[in-house]
Design a protein around this motif. Structure first.
Motif, PDB file in Angstrom:
ATOM      1  N   GLY A  44     -18.417  24.647 -41.941  1.00 13.22           N
ATOM      2  CA  GLY A  44     -17.245  24.464 -41.093  1.00 13.22           C
ATOM      3  C   GLY A  44     -17.341  25.299 -39.831  1.00 13.22           C
ATOM      4  N   ALA A  45     -16.759  24.792 -38.763  1.00 13.16           N
ATOM      5  CA  ALA A  45     -16.790  25.517 -37.490  1.00 13.16           C
ATOM      6  C   ALA A  45     -16.112  26.874 -37.642  1.00 13.16           C
ATOM      7  N   THR A  46     -16.683  27.879 -37.004  1.00  9.21           N
ATOM      8  CA  THR A  46     -16.147  29.220 -37.101  1.00  9.21           C
ATOM      9  C   THR A  46     -16.259  29.945 -35.762  1.00  9.21           C
ATOM     10  N   MET A  47     -15.272  30.796 -35.494  1.00  8.11           N
ATOM     11  CA  MET A  47     -15.271  31.572 -34.268  1.00  8.11           C
ATOM     12  C   MET A  47     -15.848  32.970 -34.491  1.00  8.11           C
ATOM     13  N   ARG A  48     -16.084  33.322 -35.757  1.00  8.01           N
ATOM     14  CA  ARG A  48     -16.494  34.686 -36.090  1.00  8.01           C
ATOM     15  C   ARG A  48     -17.973  34.914 -35.805  1.00  8.01           C
ATOM     16  N   ARG A  49     -18.257  35.830 -34.933  1.00 12.29           N
ATOM     17  CA  ARG A  49     -19.641  36.136 -34.580  1.00 12.29           C
ATOM     18  C   ARG A  49     -20.440  36.557 -35.809  1.00 12.29           C
ATOM     19  N   SER A  50     -19.808  37.269 -36.741  1.00 17.59           N
ATOM     20  CA  SER A  50     -20.505  37.767 -37.930  1.00 17.59           C
ATOM     21  C   SER A  50     -20.967  36.652 -38.852  1.00 17.59           C
TER      22      SER A  50
END
Length: 124
Positions: A103-109
């Motif tokens: 799923g798309a995620t904004m979290r760099r980690s």
């Protein structure tokens, strides 16, 4: 060896457009979310866009929403970032990344593979 290679950066005037490409090699990322980040001099790397593995879900921060569009072609193992109405504040090195999530995620980690980056410079 897994590689993400960005291209399409360059110098453009404010109001112009660029299309970045990111080609993956060494393995397929058709089951992984992909994203774009950017880093301006003296600033932290920031999220720009993300797309789910099927391409049916995308995220953008308010700073680029309505101007940038992320897309992908799983058959070509390639992700794109169409950038329109560019502003001088969009000037940065742009990085492509692959997540361990579908799923798309904004979290760099949550991104585990990174490209080397491509420079985008927007003149006023």
């Amino acid at each position: 060896q897994v590689q993400l290679v960005e291209s399409g950066g360059g110098l453009v005037q404010a109001g112009g457009s660029l299309r970045l490409s990111c080609v993956a090699s060494g393995r397929t990322f058709s089951n992984n979310a992909m994203g774009w980040f950017r880093q301006a001099p003296g600033k932290e790397r920031e999220f720009v866009a993300a797309i789910s593995w099927r391409g049916d879900n995308t995220y953008y921060p308010d700073s680029v929403k309505g101007r940038f569009t992320i897309s992908r072609d799983n058959a070509k193992n390639t992700v794109y970032l169409q950038m329109n109405s560019l502003k001088p504040e969009d000037t940065a090195v742009y990085y492509c990344a692959a997540s361990f999530r579908g799923g798309a995620t904004m979290r760099r980690s949550e991104y585990v593979y990174w490209g080397q980056g491509t420079q985008v410079t927007v003149s006023s």
